[in-house]
Design an enzyme around this catalytic site. Structure first.
Site, short mmCIF file in Angstrom:
data_model
loop_
_atom_site.label_atom_id
_atom_site.label_comp_id
_atom_site.label_asym_id
_atom_site.label_seq_id
_atom_site.Cartn_x
_atom_site.Cartn_y
_atom_site.Cartn_z
N HIS A 170 8.29 -51.89 38.36
CA HIS A 170 7.94 -51.32 37.06
C HIS A 170 7.02 -50.13 37.33
O HIS A 170 5.98 -50.27 37.98
CB HIS A 170 7.26 -52.35 36.17
CG HIS A 170 8.16 -53.50 35.82
ND1 HIS A 170 7.78 -54.82 35.89
CD2 HIS A 170 9.46 -53.50 35.41
CE1 HIS A 170 8.79 -55.59 35.53
NE2 HIS A 170 9.82 -54.81 35.24
N ARG A 225 7.76 -48.10 32.47
CA ARG A 225 8.24 -49.38 33.00
C ARG A 225 9.60 -49.23 33.65
O ARG A 225 9.85 -49.75 34.73
CB ARG A 225 8.28 -50.43 31.89
CG ARG A 225 8.68 -51.83 32.35
CD ARG A 225 8.52 -52.82 31.20
NE ARG A 225 9.04 -54.14 31.52
CZ ARG A 225 8.34 -55.11 32.13
NH1 ARG A 225 7.11 -54.88 32.54
NH2 ARG A 225 8.90 -56.29 32.36
N GLU A 245 1.71 -61.29 40.60
CA GLU A 245 1.16 -60.69 39.39
C GLU A 245 -0.36 -60.73 39.49
O GLU A 245 -0.92 -61.80 39.75
CB GLU A 245 1.58 -61.47 38.14
CG GLU A 245 3.02 -61.33 37.74
CD GLU A 245 3.30 -60.12 36.88
OE1 GLU A 245 2.34 -59.36 36.57
OE2 GLU A 245 4.46 -59.93 36.50
N TYR A 283 5.97 -57.36 27.14
CA TYR A 283 6.87 -58.38 26.61
C TYR A 283 7.06 -58.31 25.10
O TYR A 283 7.79 -59.12 24.53
CB TYR A 283 6.38 -59.77 27.02
CG TYR A 283 6.60 -60.07 28.50
CD1 TYR A 283 7.37 -59.23 29.29
CD2 TYR A 283 6.02 -61.18 29.09
CE1 TYR A 283 7.56 -59.49 30.63
CE2 TYR A 283 6.22 -61.45 30.44
CZ TYR A 283 6.98 -60.60 31.21
OH TYR A 283 7.18 -60.87 32.54
N THR A 290 15.74 -61.24 39.43
CA THR A 290 14.65 -60.37 39.85
C THR A 290 15.04 -59.47 41.01
O THR A 290 15.97 -59.74 41.77
CB THR A 290 13.44 -61.22 40.27
OG1 THR A 290 13.83 -62.06 41.36
CG2 THR A 290 12.93 -62.08 39.12
N THR A 291 14.26 -58.42 41.16
CA THR A 291 14.41 -57.51 42.30
C THR A 291 14.26 -58.26 43.62
O THR A 291 15.01 -58.04 44.57
CB THR A 291 13.35 -56.39 42.21
OG1 THR A 291 13.36 -55.85 40.89
CG2 THR A 291 13.62 -55.29 43.21
N ARG A 292 13.28 -59.16 43.66
CA ARG A 292 12.99 -59.90 44.90
C ARG A 292 14.03 -60.95 45.22
O ARG A 292 14.08 -61.46 46.35
CB ARG A 292 11.61 -60.56 44.80
CG ARG A 292 11.48 -61.50 43.61
CD ARG A 292 10.04 -61.96 43.40
NE ARG A 292 9.86 -62.73 42.19
CZ ARG A 292 9.54 -62.22 41.01
NH1 ARG A 292 9.39 -60.91 40.88
NH2 ARG A 292 9.38 -63.00 39.95
N TYR A 347 15.40 -65.21 35.43
CA TYR A 347 16.15 -63.96 35.38
C TYR A 347 16.37 -63.41 36.78
O TYR A 347 15.77 -63.88 37.75
CB TYR A 347 15.45 -62.94 34.49
CG TYR A 347 13.95 -62.80 34.71
CD1 TYR A 347 13.45 -61.93 35.66
CD2 TYR A 347 13.06 -63.55 33.94
CE1 TYR A 347 12.08 -61.79 35.85
CE2 TYR A 347 11.68 -63.42 34.14
CZ TYR A 347 11.21 -62.55 35.09
OH TYR A 347 9.85 -62.42 35.29
N HIS A 359 3.35 -56.78 41.15
CA HIS A 359 3.31 -56.47 39.72
C HIS A 359 1.89 -56.56 39.19
O HIS A 359 1.04 -57.29 39.73
CB HIS A 359 4.18 -57.45 38.93
CG HIS A 359 5.64 -57.29 39.17
ND1 HIS A 359 6.45 -56.52 38.36
CD2 HIS A 359 6.45 -57.81 40.13
CE1 HIS A 359 7.71 -56.57 38.82
NE2 HIS A 359 7.72 -57.34 39.90
#
Length: 315
Positions: A23, A65, A180, A290, A168-170, A166, A118
């Site tokens: 992001h 983002r 985070e 969010y 995720t990139t990782r 979801y 993040h």
């Protein structure tokens, strides 16, 4: 807890990536990764290749983002197998590129570990995010990090929810780890948040180096907060928000929310109470990013996970 004789042999972690800028307005990871791209000495470890990487450079350039769609939701099978064509959303194109560089996702060629950095506007402190309750390597790693950080806290959020998990990139990696750290406004750097993230990465890389050197880690238990439900703001028939997070809940991430506790405050001053059947532990409370996802906070339950002893496989 497993007996000391129940030891799981795991493959050495040879390749690690550290992603910043998934992001483009979450500044700590961006600045750390850019610093390490210029001088990687701080993240170098024996028997380990560590690659710092900016995930979404266009979003970073614009300090937003994302450009077209959320990169941290883009790693679906449909997106990763989509044919290249003019007009493909930028983050879908980027997901395909990242999958080729660090995957392919789900394959034996994928990177061993990806740390995805993040920031959150919520008062979550330092939080490690896991996607599997059975990944012994990650459970042992977060246990190590929590232990060496004590008395400072580092919460562990576990998302295995079938509807709320979801792509995720990782998730390209064999062992995906999200980090985070907050609270920090979007597009802003805070030195304490920056240093907390930096310290956690140091401990994580130290763990991997120890594991690769042959150190055996004994059985352990890890407290996690398991994702349960997404709570939206109250809305009218036109989907407009009609209430705010109640001041008694604001900034109270990881604290118990009991039936009858204040949850929202309407614009005309009426309190809306939590009516759930059991105590929950909210997190991502009033996260700025969010609002577009119609989420005021997540509810979680506390759980203790047990991990077998692990050591490097010598096969």
């Amino acid at each position: 807890m497993s007996s000391l004789t129940n030891i799981s042999s795991l493959q050495e972690a040879k390749r690690v990536a550290i992603f910043g800028g998934t992001h483009g307005n979450e500044m700590s990871g961006i600045m750390l990764v850019n610093m390490w791209i210029l001088n990687a000495a701080e993240i170098e470890r024996k028997r380990l290749v560590t690659k710092p990487f900016i995930s979404n450079p266009r979003a970073v350039e614009k300090c937003t983002r994302y450009i077209n769609t959320d990169l941290n939701r883009a790693f679906t099978p449909e997106n990763l197998s989509a044919p290249d064509f003019e007009g493909l959303p930028y983050e879908v194109q980027r997901a395909k590129e990242i999958n080729q560089l660090f995957g392919p996702k789900g394959s034996s060629d994928a990177y061993d570990v990806i740390f995805d950095l993040h920031n959150t506007t919520s008062n979550m402190g330092s939080t490690l995010i896991l996607e599997s309750s059975t990944d012994l390597f990650n459970l042992q790693m977060v246990h190590y990090i929590k232990k060496v950080m004590a008395p400072h806290t580092c919460s562990v959020l576990l998302n295995e929810h079938p509807q709320l998990k979801y792509s995720t990139t990782r998730s390209v990696a064999k062992h995906p780890v999200g980090l985070e750290v907050g609270p920090q406004p979007q597009g802003v750097l805070r030195s304490n948040v920056f240093e907390s993230m930096r310290t956690i990465l140091k401990h994580a890389l130290d763990f991997i180096e120890l594991f690769n050197s042959g150190v055996e880690f004994p059985p352990c238990t890890v407290e996690v907060f398991r994702v349960q439900e997404r709570m939206d703001f109250p809305r009218d028939t036109n989907s407009n928000i009609t209430a705010m997070v109640h001041p008694h809940l604001q900034d109270c991430d990881w604290e118990p929310l009991n039936r009858g506790d204040p949850m929202f405050l309407t614009f005309d001053g009426r309190t809306i109470l939590y009516e759930g059947a059991s105590t929950v532990y909210p997190t991502f409370i009033n996260e700025a990013a969010y609002y577009e996802k119609q989420q005021a906070f997540l509810t979680t339950c506390r759980e203790i996970l047990t991990a077998n002893a692990i050591r490097k496989s010598f096969k």
